[in-house]
Design a protein around this motif. Structure first.
Motif, PDB file in Angstrom:
ATOM      1  N   LEU A 151       0.802  -1.220   0.000  1.00  0.00           N
ATOM      2  CA  LEU A 151       0.000   0.000   0.000  1.00  0.00           C
ATOM      3  C   LEU A 151       0.834   1.269   0.000  1.00  0.00           C
ATOM      4  CD1 LEU A 151      -2.685  -1.083   2.639  1.00  0.00           C
ATOM      5  CD2 LEU A 151      -2.891  -1.127   0.137  1.00  0.00           C
ATOM      6  N   ALA A 152       1.953   1.244   0.696  1.00  0.00           N
ATOM      7  CA  ALA A 152       2.793   2.444   0.793  1.00  0.00           C
ATOM      8  C   ALA A 152       4.172   2.035   1.286  1.00  0.00           C
ATOM      9  CB  ALA A 152       2.176   3.466   1.741  1.00  0.00           C
ATOM     10  N   SER A 153       5.170   2.853   0.968  1.00  0.00           N
ATOM     11  CA  SER A 153       6.526   2.597   1.441  1.00  0.00           C
ATOM     12  C   SER A 153       7.255   3.916   1.612  1.00  0.00           C
ATOM     13  CB  SER A 153       7.293   1.696   0.458  1.00  0.00           C
ATOM     14  OG  SER A 153       7.385   2.298  -0.815  1.00  0.00           O
ATOM     15  N   ALA A 154       8.243   3.909   2.469  1.00  0.00           N
ATOM     16  CA  ALA A 154       9.011   5.124   2.725  1.00  0.00           C
ATOM     17  C   ALA A 154      10.417   4.741   3.160  1.00  0.00           C
ATOM     18  CB  ALA A 154       8.344   5.978   3.802  1.00  0.00           C
ATOM     19  N   ARG A 155      11.345   5.659   2.969  1.00  0.00           N
ATOM     20  CA  ARG A 155      12.742   5.426   3.355  1.00  0.00           C
ATOM     21  C   ARG A 155      13.262   6.616   4.138  1.00  0.00           C
ATOM     22  NH1 ARG A 155      17.103   2.962  -0.716  1.00  0.00           N
ATOM     23  NH2 ARG A 155      15.916   1.131  -0.025  1.00  0.00           N
ATOM     24  N   GLY A 156      14.047   6.334   5.169  1.00  0.00           N
ATOM     25  CA  GLY A 156      14.646   7.379   5.986  1.00  0.00           C
ATOM     26  C   GLY A 156      16.060   7.015   6.372  1.00  0.00           C
ATOM     27  N   PRO A 157      16.655   7.735   7.318  1.00  0.00           N
ATOM     28  CA  PRO A 157      18.050   7.502   7.705  1.00  0.00           C
ATOM     29  C   PRO A 157      18.229   6.193   8.463  1.00  0.00           C
ATOM     30  CG  PRO A 157      17.036   9.133   9.135  1.00  0.00           C
ATOM     31  CD  PRO A 157      16.046   8.872   8.046  1.00  0.00           C
TER      32      PRO A 157
ATOM     33  N   GLN B 103      15.874   7.360  20.949  1.00  0.00           N
ATOM     34  CA  GLN B 103      16.161   8.126  19.741  1.00  0.00           C
ATOM     35  C   GLN B 103      15.970   7.275  18.499  1.00  0.00           C
ATOM     36  OE1 GLN B 103      16.716  11.395  19.528  1.00  0.00           O
ATOM     37  NE2 GLN B 103      16.813  11.220  17.291  1.00  0.00           N
ATOM     38  N   THR B 104      16.315   6.007  18.608  1.00  0.00           N
ATOM     39  CA  THR B 104      16.124   5.089  17.483  1.00  0.00           C
ATOM     40  C   THR B 104      14.655   5.015  17.095  1.00  0.00           C
ATOM     41  OG1 THR B 104      18.055   3.735  18.018  1.00  0.00           O
ATOM     42  CG2 THR B 104      16.295   2.675  16.771  1.00  0.00           C
ATOM     43  N   VAL B 105      13.786   4.891  18.091  1.00  0.00           N
ATOM     44  CA  VAL B 105      12.348   4.776  17.804  1.00  0.00           C
ATOM     45  C   VAL B 105      11.794   6.079  17.242  1.00  0.00           C
ATOM     46  CG1 VAL B 105      10.077   4.361  18.844  1.00  0.00           C
ATOM     47  CG2 VAL B 105      12.016   2.924  19.466  1.00  0.00           C
ATOM     48  N   LEU B 106      12.346   7.204  17.642  1.00  0.00           N
ATOM     49  CA  LEU B 106      11.919   8.480  17.062  1.00  0.00           C
ATOM     50  C   LEU B 106      12.240   8.527  15.562  1.00  0.00           C
ATOM     51  CD1 LEU B 106      12.925  11.114  19.790  1.00  0.00           C
ATOM     52  CD2 LEU B 106      10.626  10.333  19.169  1.00  0.00           C
ATOM     53  N   ILE B 107      13.405   7.994  15.190  1.00  0.00           N
ATOM     54  CA  ILE B 107      13.770   7.928  13.767  1.00  0.00           C
ATOM     55  C   ILE B 107      12.795   7.026  13.021  1.00  0.00           C
ATOM     56  CG2 ILE B 107      15.544   7.169  12.127  1.00  0.00           C
ATOM     57  CD1 ILE B 107      17.629   7.913  14.279  1.00  0.00           C
TER      58      ILE B 107
END
Length: 352
Positions: free
Chosen positions: A41-47, A58-62
């Motif tokens: 349905l959807a996908s996204a990429r981050g750091p 902090q990991t979970v915030l990312i």
């Protein structure tokens, strides 16, 4: 990608996410929202993430920031509104190397309220699942051995009866060698010694200076020493090493042969621990260093596995690990085999 005409068309009801899949790696984080029928349905990429450096919170915030990107995409495409993001979350995370670290991450993930339930495991489990058949009702558990060699190196084994074996995977202090970072150090070590005369000539020196755009290897060494070149930049030297080995450089070949030994011994030891060496054990290999399919590396691995475990079925997969996380999620929600087939089609994954 066009829908597979051999699979049933998804219904409107199936378009609500059943699985929130997360692959948190050292270099990037991928998120996928998958319906119960396997529709992506959807996908996204981050750091990337590294809880050892920044902590679990902090990991979970990312992770949350990337999840929100996927949810926003879903809202635009399918008019999704509110509530839990999905029925179940599967987060496969690098650096969640110990069971207690997985549990700590799971508590933090569950607290985000993305789903009713959540599972957190090391990212090696995603690679293993992606390389195994999907089966169906009554087909039995998923089992086998997976070795991942990307930025780092790790291995997990699962027996047919559910027993699990794994390694600490904490780097040199836990007996590990290999992975992109370790290989980069080897390239720099041999290149430096070739330049100053302590070691044999090798094209690695020329390839390294070209890679960093400098004239001498010592400029790279000094740059790292002074903090002007990040240590992580060494990961990018793994392709340089494989290229040199392909061209017959003896120094590079020695390093690649050692890597084949390390990958093989991890897999073989895992099989011995679980009494799998006499079975037709799937051995799934993944990660950027392995999926480059360097002939010298692959022949070394397959040759050693053939001797120690003649029935082993070696499979190299070149798919996003988030796809393996999504397959684990579909298993959890008891999705039909057609759902896994549709998901594999979305990612261009062949059936094992």
């Amino acid at each position: 990608m066009a829908d597979n005409p051999l699979l049933p068309r998804p219904t409107a009801r199936a378009l609500r996410p059943a699985v929130l899949a997360i692959d948190g790696g050292n270099s990037k984080t991928d998120v996928a929202l998958v319906a119960g029928d396997g529709t992506l349905l959807a996908s996204a990429r981050g750091p990337g993430i590294n809880a050892h450096e920044v902590g679990v919170d902090q990991t979970v915030l990312i992770l949350d920031a990337v999840v929100k990107q996927a949810v926003a995409q879903l809202s635009r495409r399918h008019r999704y509104r509110g509530g839990w993001v999905a029925q179940h979350t599967v987060a496969c995370l690098a650096n969640a190397d110990l069971p207690e670290e997985e549990a700590e991450h799971a508590t933090a993930v569950q607290a985000q309220g993305w789903s009713a339930t959540a599972t957190v495991v090391n990212d090696t489990f995603a690679i293993l699942r992606a390389g195994l058949p999907d089966g169906g009702e009554g087909s039995g558990p998923h089992w086998g051995v997976a070795v991942v060699c990307g930025a780092g190196i790790n291995c997990v084994g699962v027996a047919p009866d559910g027993r699990v074996t794994r390694y600490l995977a904490l780097g040199t202090i836990s007996g590990d060698w290999g992975g992109g970072y370790g290989l980069g150090l080897e390239v720099l070590w041999h290149a430096m010694r070739a330049e100053d005369g302590r070691g044999p000539d090798t094209v690695l020196a020329r390839y390294l200076t070209s890679h960093f755009g400098v004239e001498r290897v010592e400029e790279v060494t000094i740059g790292i020493h002074k903090g002007k070149i990040p240590d992580d930049d060494l990961v990018g030297l793994a392709p340089v090493l494989l290229r040199a080995a392909d061209e017959g450089d003896s120094v590079a070949a020695t390093v690649v042969n050692r890597l084949a030994d390390e990958i093989s011994v991890m897999a073989i030891t895992a099989m011995r621990r679980l009494d799998l060496t006499r079975l037709a054990t799937p051995v799934v290999l993944g990660g950027g260093v392995i999926t480059a399919r360097n002939p010298l590396l692959m022949s070394g691995i397959t040759g050693q596995l053939a001797k120690a475990a003649p029935g082993a079925e070696v499979r190299v997969i070149d798919v996003p690990p988030v796809a393996g996380a999504a397959l684990l999620g579909l298993d959890h929600v008891a999705a039909p085999p057609s759902a896994a087939a549709r998901l594999r089609a979305a990612y261009g994954m062949p059936r094992p």
